[in-house]
Scaffold this motif. Structure first.
Motif, PDB file in Angstrom:
ATOM      1  N   GLN A   1       0.837  -1.199   0.000  1.00  0.00           N
ATOM      2  CA  GLN A   1       0.000   0.000   0.000  1.00  0.00           C
ATOM      3  C   GLN A   1       0.874   1.253   0.000  1.00  0.00           C
ATOM      4  O   GLN A   1       1.825   1.307   0.783  1.00  0.00           O
TER       5      GLN A   1
ATOM      6  N   SER B   1       0.872   3.782   1.697  1.00  0.00           N
ATOM      7  CA  SER B   1       0.327   4.479   2.871  1.00  0.00           C
ATOM      8  C   SER B   1       1.421   5.204   3.647  1.00  0.00           C
ATOM      9  O   SER B   1       1.188   5.673   4.747  1.00  0.00           O
TER      10      SER B   1
ATOM     11  N   HIS C   1       9.568   0.631   4.376  1.00  0.00           N
ATOM     12  CA  HIS C   1      10.511   0.376   5.462  1.00  0.00           C
ATOM     13  C   HIS C   1      11.140  -1.009   5.359  1.00  0.00           C
ATOM     14  O   HIS C   1      10.809  -1.784   4.453  1.00  0.00           O
TER      15      HIS C   1
ATOM     16  N   ASN D   1       8.807  -3.983   4.954  1.00  0.00           N
ATOM     17  CA  ASN D   1       8.338  -4.184   3.575  1.00  0.00           C
ATOM     18  C   ASN D   1       9.446  -4.817   2.720  1.00  0.00           C
ATOM     19  O   ASN D   1       9.181  -5.682   1.891  1.00  0.00           O
TER      20      ASN D   1
ATOM     21  N   LYS E   1      -6.468  -2.655  13.258  1.00  0.00           N
ATOM     22  CA  LYS E   1      -6.688  -1.353  12.596  1.00  0.00           C
ATOM     23  C   LYS E   1      -7.757  -0.535  13.311  1.00  0.00           C
ATOM     24  O   LYS E   1      -7.623   0.686  13.417  1.00  0.00           O
TER      25      LYS E   1
ATOM     26  N   GLY F   1       4.291 -11.591   3.924  1.00  0.00           N
ATOM     27  CA  GLY F   1       4.782 -11.702   5.303  1.00  0.00           C
ATOM     28  C   GLY F   1       3.690 -12.338   6.167  1.00  0.00           C
ATOM     29  O   GLY F   1       2.545 -12.492   5.737  1.00  0.00           O
TER      30      GLY F   1
ATOM     31  N   ASP G   1       1.901 -11.357   8.616  1.00  0.00           N
ATOM     32  CA  ASP G   1       0.682 -10.589   8.932  1.00  0.00           C
ATOM     33  C   ASP G   1      -0.410 -10.759   7.875  1.00  0.00           C
ATOM     34  O   ASP G   1      -1.590 -10.531   8.154  1.00  0.00           O
TER      35      ASP G   1
ATOM     36  N   GLY H   1      12.624 -12.815   7.769  1.00  0.00           N
ATOM     37  CA  GLY H   1      11.880 -11.612   7.389  1.00  0.00           C
ATOM     38  C   GLY H   1      10.370 -11.772   7.435  1.00  0.00           C
ATOM     39  O   GLY H   1       9.646 -10.860   7.066  1.00  0.00           O
TER      40      GLY H   1
ATOM     41  N   VAL I   1       9.135  -8.731  10.888  1.00  0.00           N
ATOM     42  CA  VAL I   1      10.219  -7.859  11.342  1.00  0.00           C
ATOM     43  C   VAL I   1       9.648  -6.928  12.407  1.00  0.00           C
ATOM     44  O   VAL I   1       8.659  -6.227  12.157  1.00  0.00           O
TER      45      VAL I   1
ATOM     46  N   ARG J   1       5.185  -5.112  15.389  1.00  0.00           N
ATOM     47  CA  ARG J   1       5.620  -5.312  14.016  1.00  0.00           C
ATOM     48  C   ARG J   1       6.037  -3.954  13.447  1.00  0.00           C
ATOM     49  O   ARG J   1       5.415  -2.942  13.765  1.00  0.00           O
ATOM     50  N   MET J   2       7.120  -3.935  12.664  1.00  0.00           N
ATOM     51  CA  MET J   2       7.508  -2.667  12.035  1.00  0.00           C
ATOM     52  C   MET J   2       6.377  -2.242  11.121  1.00  0.00           C
ATOM     53  O   MET J   2       5.914  -3.022  10.293  1.00  0.00           O
ATOM     54  N   SER J   3       5.883  -1.012  11.291  1.00  0.00           N
ATOM     55  CA  SER J   3       4.711  -0.588  10.525  1.00  0.00           C
ATOM     56  C   SER J   3       4.714   0.913  10.301  1.00  0.00           C
ATOM     57  O   SER J   3       5.093   1.689  11.184  1.00  0.00           O
ATOM     58  N   LYS J   4       4.275   1.294   9.070  1.00  0.00           N
ATOM     59  CA  LYS J   4       4.239   2.721   8.718  1.00  0.00           C
ATOM     60  C   LYS J   4       3.390   3.481   9.723  1.00  0.00           C
ATOM     61  O   LYS J   4       3.741   4.578  10.154  1.00  0.00           O
ATOM     62  N   THR J   5       2.241   2.890  10.098  1.00  0.00           N
ATOM     63  CA  THR J   5       1.318   3.583  11.000  1.00  0.00           C
ATOM     64  C   THR J   5       1.981   3.867  12.349  1.00  0.00           C
ATOM     65  O   THR J   5       1.783   4.928  12.926  1.00  0.00           O
TER      66      THR J   5
HETATM   67  N1  AQP Z   1       7.066  -5.737   9.878  1.00  0.00           N
HETATM   68  C1  AQP Z   1       6.930  -6.507   8.818  1.00  0.00           C
HETATM   69  N2  AQP Z   1       7.561  -7.704   8.769  1.00  0.00           N
HETATM   70  C2  AQP Z   1       7.455  -8.515   7.669  1.00  0.00           C
HETATM   71  N3  AQP Z   1       6.732  -8.171   6.579  1.00  0.00           N
HETATM   72  C3  AQP Z   1       6.082  -6.988   6.581  1.00  0.00           C
HETATM   73  N4  AQP Z   1       5.306  -6.372   5.662  1.00  0.00           N
HETATM   74  C4  AQP Z   1       4.899  -5.172   6.146  1.00  0.00           C
HETATM   75  N5  AQP Z   1       5.405  -4.985   7.381  1.00  0.00           N
HETATM   76  C5  AQP Z   1       6.150  -6.093   7.690  1.00  0.00           C
HETATM   77  C6  AQP Z   1       4.972  -6.942   4.370  1.00  0.00           C
HETATM   78  O1  AQP Z   1       4.974  -5.900   3.397  1.00  0.00           O
HETATM   79  C7  AQP Z   1       3.975  -6.174   2.436  1.00  0.00           C
HETATM   80  C8  AQP Z   1       3.132  -4.973   2.190  1.00  0.00           C
HETATM   81  O2  AQP Z   1       2.619  -4.418   3.366  1.00  0.00           O
HETATM   82  P1  AQP Z   1       1.603  -3.187   3.230  1.00  0.00           P
HETATM   83  O3  AQP Z   1       2.327  -1.921   3.186  1.00  0.00           O
HETATM   84  O4  AQP Z   1       0.659  -3.375   2.141  1.00  0.00           O
HETATM   85  O5  AQP Z   1       0.729  -3.295   4.497  1.00  0.00           O
HETATM   86  P2  AQP Z   1       1.071  -3.570   5.941  1.00  0.00           P
HETATM   87  O6  AQP Z   1       1.464  -4.987   6.117  1.00  0.00           O
HETATM   88  O7  AQP Z   1      -0.134  -3.155   6.689  1.00  0.00           O
HETATM   89  O8  AQP Z   1       2.319  -2.612   6.224  1.00  0.00           O
HETATM   90  P3  AQP Z   1       2.387  -1.482   7.264  1.00  0.00           P
HETATM   91  O9  AQP Z   1       3.709  -0.841   7.249  1.00  0.00           O
HETATM   92  O10 AQP Z   1       1.924  -2.001   8.577  1.00  0.00           O
HETATM   93  O11 AQP Z   1       1.382  -0.421   6.692  1.00  0.00           O
HETATM   94  P4  AQP Z   1       0.282   0.345   7.431  1.00  0.00           P
HETATM   95  O12 AQP Z   1       0.913   0.873   8.687  1.00  0.00           O
HETATM   96  O13 AQP Z   1      -0.112   1.414   6.465  1.00  0.00           O
HETATM   97  O14 AQP Z   1      -0.806  -0.637   7.699  1.00  0.00           O
HETATM   98  C9  AQP Z   1       3.165  -7.368   2.921  1.00  0.00           C
HETATM   99  O15 AQP Z   1       3.567  -8.517   2.210  1.00  0.00           O
HETATM  100  C10 AQP Z   1       3.539  -7.472   4.356  1.00  0.00           C
HETATM  101  O16 AQP Z   1       3.486  -8.801   4.816  1.00  0.00           O
END
Ligand code: AQP
Length: 331
Positions: free
Chosen positions: A10, A12, A16, A19, A112, A146, A148, A182, A185, A193-197
């Motif tokens: 996404q 969003s 990182h 991803n 979420k 991943g 999640d 991986g 992460v 979990r490492m996350s943009k949010t």
């Molecule tokens: N921390 C993580 N460890 C392993 N894999 C991860 N992915 C994301 N974070 C990790 C993998 O990246 C792909 C795309 O993720 P995404 O951006 O579509 O959505 P997400 O998983 O929801 O990532 P974020 O950073 O947590 O975004 P926000 O905060 O906007 O919801 C996927 O294959 C995911 O597994």
């Protein structure tokens, strides 16, 4: 039929290490084995509050990172979800095949709505259905994801099964392609979990100095209070990162040094920062080059979306006929 896989990220926020290690890095070798379609899934990014003016920059940022990390538009389709509207059309049909209670039990939905209590919209609940459409519109046999994302993939399999039972065999039940390394992460907080949010990330466009600074304050083994205390790598998130970036020899040196207090956390983090920066340097270099030619990047996305459209249109023709909607010239 060619063996296709689909995955996406996404737009969003800035991409990182989660991803990169959980997704993009694992996609690279797949390009030589399968017909790969990698999307920038912008409709998904609308499920949380965002600024419309920033969306295009984020889409470009994702594309720059895809290419900088090694995705090759000569081998692979790089596309934007909203440029192929068949994704959302198929999602509507899939909505009729899955129940609301089933969707409301998905862990990422629960996560979420806790993160965004002010904006619990239908899109958050429906996210896995659109993701099922992203995958199945290309009849993908597998999806690299991943940890999640595994519950979402389960929904895609259930929908494929239900569709095939109700309307005749049409879709494969997509399998996951996961890499142990991986899979999940953790962020710099060592807890989530490492996350943009959550903004607990090392971003792919962080500078060498940013990486050093962020690692210097990252959480380690919390029981190790003083430099002279022995540490436990098994509970240290920095050690988890070492497993992803350091050599076998370095791993044993760091393990031994930590357990005997021969090295402190800062020494351990310095070794990690050097290794991380060695892997990220070429990516950062290519990012800079690509930002100078965004017209070329846009063209790659437009061409890729057109190629994806050809497959998606064919699937939708078949689906419309099977579910019986619209009119056909001959009845
Ligand atoms: N921390 C993580 N460890 C392993 N894999 C991860 N992915 C994301 N974070 C990790 C993998 O990246 C792909 C795309 O993720 P995404 O951006 O579509 O959505 P997400 O998983 O929801 O990532 P974020 O950073 O947590 O975004 P926000 O905060 O906007 O919801 C996927 O294959 C995911 O597994």
């Amino acid at each position: 039929m060619e063996k296709r896989i689909f995955s996406g990220i996404q737009p969003s926020g800035r991409l990182h290490l989660g991803n990169y290690l959980g997704a993009m890095k694992n996609w690279i070798p797949l390009q030589d084995k399968y017909r790969c379609i990698f999307g920038i899934v912008d409709y998904h990014a609308m499920t949380v509050t965002y600024t419309p003016k920033e969306m295009e920059k984020r889409i470009l940022d994702a594309a720059v990172n895809y290419i900088a990390c090694g995705l090759d538009p000569e081998k692979t389709i790089l596309m934007i979800q909203s440029l192929v509207p068949e994704h959302t059309e198929l999602a509507w049909i899939f909505n009729t095949l899955v129940s609301v209670p089933r969707l409301s039990r998905i862990p990422t939905y629960k996560e979420k709505i806790q993160q965004h209590p002010e904006n619990v919209n239908m899109g958050l609940l429906d996210y896995p259905v659109l993701m099922a459409a992203d995958i199945l519109i290309y009849k993908s046999f597998a999806v690299p994801v991943g940890e999640d994302q595994l519950p979402h993939l389960e929904i895609a399999r259930e929908i494929a099964r239900k569709f095939n039972t109700s309307y005749g065999k049409t879709f494969p039940e997509p399998q996951s392609i996961t890499e142990e390394k991986g899979m999940r992460v953790f962020g710099l907080d060592g807890v989530n979990r490492m996350s943009k949010t959550l903004d607990n990330c090392i971003y792919l466009d962080d500078t060498k100095e940013d990486v050093e600074k962020k690692l210097a304050t990252a959480v380690t083994d919390t029981a190790r209070k003083r430099r002279t205390d022995p540490g436990n790598p098994d509970v240290c998130n920095i050690f988890n990162y070492h497993k992803l970036f350091s050599s076998k020899n370095e791993l044993s040196e760091v393990t031994e040094g930590c357990r005997t207090a021969k090295i402190g956390c800062l020494d351990c983090k310095r070794i990690l920062a050097d290794n991380m920066n060695r892997e990220l340097d070429p990516i950062r270099k290519r990012q800079k080059e690509l930002w100078k030619k965004t017209d070329e990047v846009k063209k790659i996305l437009i061409d890729g979306s057109e190629k994806a459209s050809e497959i998606a249109k064919e699937t939708m023709r078949e689906v419309r006929t099977k579910v019986g909607i619209g009119l056909r010239k001959k009845s």
